[in-house]
Design a protein around this motif. Structure first.
Motif, PDB file in Angstrom:
ATOM      1  N   PHE A 177       4.016  20.597  13.118  1.00 58.04           N
ATOM      2  CA  PHE A 177       3.471  21.285  11.950  1.00 58.04           C
ATOM      3  C   PHE A 177       1.962  21.463  12.084  1.00 58.04           C
ATOM      4  CE2 PHE A 177       1.428  20.813   7.756  1.00 58.04           C
ATOM      5  CZ  PHE A 177       1.899  21.970   7.148  1.00 58.04           C
ATOM      6  N   PHE A 178       1.259  20.397  12.505  1.00 55.70           N
ATOM      7  CA  PHE A 178      -0.191  20.500  12.686  1.00 55.70           C
ATOM      8  C   PHE A 178      -0.551  21.454  13.824  1.00 55.70           C
ATOM      9  CE2 PHE A 178      -0.355  16.222  10.543  1.00 55.70           C
ATOM     10  CZ  PHE A 178      -1.047  16.666   9.435  1.00 55.70           C
ATOM     11  N   GLU A 179       0.271  21.476  14.861  1.00 56.43           N
ATOM     12  CA  GLU A 179       0.021  22.405  15.966  1.00 56.43           C
ATOM     13  C   GLU A 179       0.174  23.855  15.526  1.00 56.43           C
ATOM     14  OE1 GLU A 179       2.652  21.164  19.046  1.00 56.43           O
ATOM     15  OE2 GLU A 179       1.387  19.474  19.679  1.00 56.43           O
ATOM     16  N   LYS A 180       1.139  24.124  14.640  1.00 54.66           N
ATOM     17  CA  LYS A 180       1.332  25.477  14.121  1.00 54.66           C
ATOM     18  C   LYS A 180       0.190  25.901  13.207  1.00 54.66           C
ATOM     19  CE  LYS A 180       6.381  25.614  14.425  1.00 54.66           C
ATOM     20  NZ  LYS A 180       7.665  25.701  13.665  1.00 54.66           N
ATOM     21  N   LEU A 181      -0.524  24.916  12.641  1.00 50.76           N
ATOM     22  CA  LEU A 181      -1.681  25.232  11.799  1.00 50.76           C
ATOM     23  C   LEU A 181      -2.917  25.564  12.613  1.00 50.76           C
ATOM     24  CD1 LEU A 181      -1.408  22.550   8.948  1.00 50.76           C
ATOM     25  CD2 LEU A 181      -0.797  24.970   8.854  1.00 50.76           C
ATOM     26  N   GLY A 182      -2.795  25.472  13.932  1.00 52.10           N
ATOM     27  CA  GLY A 182      -3.910  25.838  14.792  1.00 52.10           C
ATOM     28  C   GLY A 182      -4.600  24.697  15.480  1.00 52.10           C
ATOM     29  N   ARG A 183      -4.138  23.466  15.265  1.00 55.17           N
ATOM     30  CA  ARG A 183      -4.723  22.327  15.952  1.00 55.17           C
ATOM     31  C   ARG A 183      -4.303  22.328  17.412  1.00 55.17           C
ATOM     32  NH1 ARG A 183      -8.824  19.906  14.100  1.00 55.17           N
ATOM     33  NH2 ARG A 183      -8.224  18.128  15.380  1.00 55.17           N
ATOM     34  N   PRO A 184      -5.236  22.041  18.345  1.00 54.70           N
ATOM     35  CA  PRO A 184      -4.847  22.004  19.757  1.00 54.70           C
ATOM     36  C   PRO A 184      -3.831  20.913  20.048  1.00 54.70           C
ATOM     37  CG  PRO A 184      -7.080  21.157  19.436  1.00 54.70           C
ATOM     38  CD  PRO A 184      -6.667  21.793  18.150  1.00 54.70           C
ATOM     39  N   SER A 185      -3.894  19.837  19.266  1.00 54.26           N
ATOM     40  CA  SER A 185      -2.906  18.758  19.391  1.00 54.26           C
ATOM     41  C   SER A 185      -2.599  18.236  17.998  1.00 54.26           C
ATOM     42  CB  SER A 185      -3.441  17.618  20.267  1.00 54.26           C
ATOM     43  OG  SER A 185      -2.532  16.533  20.273  1.00 54.26           O
ATOM     44  N   GLY A 186      -1.323  18.155  17.680  1.00 54.23           N
ATOM     45  CA  GLY A 186      -0.933  17.676  16.362  1.00 54.23           C
ATOM     46  C   GLY A 186      -0.971  16.172  16.223  1.00 54.23           C
ATOM     47  N   GLU A 187      -1.131  15.457  17.327  1.00 58.17           N
ATOM     48  CA  GLU A 187      -1.205  13.997  17.280  1.00 58.17           C
ATOM     49  C   GLU A 187      -2.526  13.577  16.652  1.00 58.17           C
ATOM     50  OE1 GLU A 187      -0.715  13.376  21.439  1.00 58.17           O
ATOM     51  OE2 GLU A 187       1.398  12.873  21.233  1.00 58.17           O
ATOM     52  N   SER A 188      -2.462  12.814  15.565  1.00 49.59           N
ATOM     53  CA  SER A 188      -3.681  12.495  14.827  1.00 49.59           C
ATOM     54  C   SER A 188      -3.468  11.287  13.926  1.00 49.59           C
ATOM     55  CB  SER A 188      -4.112  13.691  13.974  1.00 49.59           C
ATOM     56  OG  SER A 188      -3.112  14.000  13.013  1.00 49.59           O
ATOM     57  N   VAL A 189      -4.572  10.831  13.337  1.00 52.56           N
ATOM     58  CA  VAL A 189      -4.523   9.737  12.370  1.00 52.56           C
ATOM     59  C   VAL A 189      -3.682  10.127  11.163  1.00 52.56           C
ATOM     60  CG1 VAL A 189      -5.924   8.412  10.746  1.00 52.56           C
ATOM     61  CG2 VAL A 189      -6.725   8.747  13.093  1.00 52.56           C
ATOM     62  N   LEU A 190      -3.854  11.358  10.683  1.00 55.69           N
ATOM     63  CA  LEU A 190      -3.106  11.818   9.521  1.00 55.69           C
ATOM     64  C   LEU A 190      -1.611  11.855   9.802  1.00 55.69           C
ATOM     65  CD1 LEU A 190      -3.094  12.875   6.654  1.00 55.69           C
ATOM     66  CD2 LEU A 190      -3.519  15.183   7.539  1.00 55.69           C
ATOM     67  N   ALA A 191      -1.230  12.277  11.004  1.00 46.62           N
ATOM     68  CA  ALA A 191       0.192  12.290  11.373  1.00 46.62           C
ATOM     69  C   ALA A 191       0.763  10.875  11.343  1.00 46.62           C
ATOM     70  CB  ALA A 191       0.372  12.909  12.756  1.00 46.62           C
ATOM     71  N   GLY A 192       0.001   9.917  11.871  1.00 40.31           N
ATOM     72  CA  GLY A 192       0.447   8.528  11.834  1.00 40.31           C
ATOM     73  C   GLY A 192       0.574   8.004  10.419  1.00 40.31           C
ATOM     74  N   GLY A 193      -0.389   8.351   9.554  1.00 42.67           N
ATOM     75  CA  GLY A 193      -0.327   7.923   8.167  1.00 42.67           C
ATOM     76  C   GLY A 193       0.854   8.517   7.426  1.00 42.67           C
ATOM     77  N   MET A 194       1.173   9.773   7.712  1.00 46.90           N
ATOM     78  CA  MET A 194       2.306  10.426   7.049  1.00 46.90           C
ATOM     79  C   MET A 194       3.632   9.786   7.458  1.00 46.90           C
ATOM     80  SD  MET A 194       1.015  14.396   7.271  1.00 46.90           S
ATOM     81  CE  MET A 194       2.510  15.071   6.537  1.00 46.90           C
ATOM     82  N   VAL A 195       3.770   9.475   8.742  1.00 49.96           N
ATOM     83  CA  VAL A 195       4.999   8.821   9.202  1.00 49.96           C
ATOM     84  C   VAL A 195       5.112   7.422   8.607  1.00 49.96           C
ATOM     85  CG1 VAL A 195       6.185   7.913  11.235  1.00 49.96           C
ATOM     86  CG2 VAL A 195       5.111  10.162  11.341  1.00 49.96           C
ATOM     87  N   LEU A 196       3.999   6.692   8.580  1.00 46.10           N
ATOM     88  CA  LEU A 196       4.002   5.344   8.002  1.00 46.10           C
ATOM     89  C   LEU A 196       4.362   5.362   6.522  1.00 46.10           C
ATOM     90  CD1 LEU A 196       0.988   3.265   9.385  1.00 46.10           C
ATOM     91  CD2 LEU A 196       3.409   2.726   9.501  1.00 46.10           C
ATOM     92  N   SER A 197       3.895   6.384   5.812  1.00 48.00           N
ATOM     93  CA  SER A 197       4.137   6.442   4.367  1.00 48.00           C
ATOM     94  C   SER A 197       5.630   6.472   4.044  1.00 48.00           C
ATOM     95  CB  SER A 197       3.441   7.667   3.765  1.00 48.00           C
ATOM     96  OG  SER A 197       4.033   8.872   4.229  1.00 48.00           O
ATOM     97  N   ILE A 198       6.414   7.115   4.901  1.00 44.37           N
ATOM     98  CA  ILE A 198       7.866   7.157   4.687  1.00 44.37           C
ATOM     99  C   ILE A 198       8.483   5.804   5.014  1.00 44.37           C
ATOM    100  CG2 ILE A 198      10.014   8.310   5.343  1.00 44.37           C
ATOM    101  CD1 ILE A 198       8.334  10.734   6.122  1.00 44.37           C
ATOM    102  N   MET A 199       7.975   5.144   6.047  1.00 47.49           N
ATOM    103  CA  MET A 199       8.542   3.871   6.472  1.00 47.49           C
ATOM    104  C   MET A 199       8.324   2.756   5.455  1.00 47.49           C
ATOM    105  SD  MET A 199       7.517   3.908  10.518  1.00 47.49           S
ATOM    106  CE  MET A 199       8.511   2.476  10.872  1.00 47.49           C
ATOM    107  N   ILE A 200       7.174   2.769   4.778  1.00 48.11           N
ATOM    108  CA  ILE A 200       6.857   1.674   3.852  1.00 48.11           C
ATOM    109  C   ILE A 200       7.281   1.986   2.416  1.00 48.11           C
ATOM    110  CG2 ILE A 200       4.925   0.917   5.272  1.00 48.11           C
ATOM    111  CD1 ILE A 200       3.022   2.293   3.388  1.00 48.11           C
ATOM    112  N   LEU A 201       7.816   3.172   2.187  1.00 50.03           N
ATOM    113  CA  LEU A 201       8.233   3.555   0.836  1.00 50.03           C
ATOM    114  C   LEU A 201       9.239   2.578   0.212  1.00 50.03           C
ATOM    115  CD1 LEU A 201       7.878   5.734  -1.347  1.00 50.03           C
ATOM    116  CD2 LEU A 201       9.794   6.971  -0.308  1.00 50.03           C
ATOM    117  N   PRO A 202      10.265   2.113   0.949  1.00 52.62           N
ATOM    118  CA  PRO A 202      11.225   1.170   0.333  1.00 52.62           C
ATOM    119  C   PRO A 202      10.592  -0.125  -0.140  1.00 52.62           C
ATOM    120  CG  PRO A 202      12.114   2.072   2.375  1.00 52.62           C
ATOM    121  CD  PRO A 202      10.681   2.476   2.307  1.00 52.62           C
TER     122      PRO A 202
END
Length: 294
Positions: free
Chosen positions: A136-161
């Motif tokens: 998704f971030f790569e489609k927004l024009g980022r050269p690489s979608g791997e980022s701190v925000l991507a890690g935070g978004m994935v973590l947010s789903i994991m810790i939700l329970p």
């Protein structure tokens, strides 16, 4: 053979529980002592300050090896805080919806699906993060979608329970306690939620944030797959590396007893100290400003 009396059974069970508690404490103490023991040679060689505040991690250099983890420590905390910041409002909303809005019959059907999130392997989260968040971030024009925000978004789903379970249980008890009185007095449901249920659940919210933050700080695989693993100072849309991902990536290729090996154990020790410090800090803030105790 005579039957054991209830008092004797109670005494046996008491010794059994104490034995398990002592054994757990012994194992935890052994792990901490082992990590400290393996970390000490590094601190004798380069010093604690140089290791903690050094901003260059390049242990494989023969001419000028450097093992500073300041950038990695900041990245670990940064990603965990982003994950909690994203997850907490969602988890709070889910808790209110489950405890105060849904009927009990429907809640018993919906809630297990949230609990399932805690049982999904972290590598699955990382894989989905690569396919969805990073792309998704790569489609927004980022050269690489791997980022701190991507890690935070994935973590947010994991810790939700962890957030939903703690808050929802407390809110359900408080709603049942005040619901009848509120109806008799003509108080609306949403007023009861905003003025009674949510304020009375303050302690539970703080505890859920602590558990979620501790879970996020120690996460390895899912975060490692979406942050790029570059030991540079973290920016929101830039690559970075966490302590747990550093250990996972490099421990298998280090020589036992080498400086690099000791540095990885020292990194693990730093992570333990960070988690302990955060828990002590939150405990102090709760007692000082919130007036609650665990």
């Amino acid at each position: 053979m005579r039957k054991l009396k209830w008092k004797e059974l109670d005494k046996i069970f008491s010794y059994f529980v104490r034995g398990i508690a002592f054994f757990s404490f012994f194992i935890l103490s052994f792990i901490i002592i082992f990590i400290v023991k393996e970390s000490l040679p590094l601190f004798k060689e380069m010093g604690v300050t140089e290791f903690i505040f050094g901003k260059r991690w390049y242990p494989s250099s023969y001419s000028n090896p450097s093992m500073g983890i300041f950038n990695i420590i900041v990245a670990t905390i940064y990603i965990a805080v982003i994950g909690v910041a994203i997850s907490f409002p969602i988890g709070l909303g889910c808790s209110i919806f489950l405890s105060c809005v849904l009927e009990e019959r429907i809640k018993n059907i919906v809630k297990p699906y949230i609990d399932i999130l805690a049982g999904i392997p972290s590598v699955i989260y990382g894989f989905m993060g690569l396919l969805l968040v990073v792309k998704f971030f790569e489609k927004l024009g980022r050269p690489s979608g791997e980022s701190v925000l991507a890690g935070g978004m994935v973590l947010s789903i994991m810790i939700l329970p962890f957030i939903v379970d703690n808050c929802e249980e407390t809110m359900s008890k408080i709603r049942k306690k005040y619901e009848s009185s509120s109806k008799v007095l003509g108080v609306s449901k949403w007023y009861m939620i905003s003025e009674l249920v949510v304020p009375a659940s303050k302690k539970s919210m703080v505890i859920s944030m602590i558990l979620a933050l501790a879970r996020a700080l120690g996460e390895t695989m899912a975060v490692m797959m979406v942050i790029g693993n570059a030991p540079v100072f973290p920016t929101l849309l830039g690559k970075t590396q966490t302590i747990s991902s550093l250990i996972a990536l490099e421990m298998g290729m280090t020589e036992v007893g080498s400086t690099h090996y000791n540095a990885l154990f020292a990194s693990g020790l730093s992570l333990l100290i960070i988690i302990l410090s955060i828990n002590l800090l939150v405990e102090a803030i709760k007692k000082r400003y919130l007036g609650v105790e665990l």
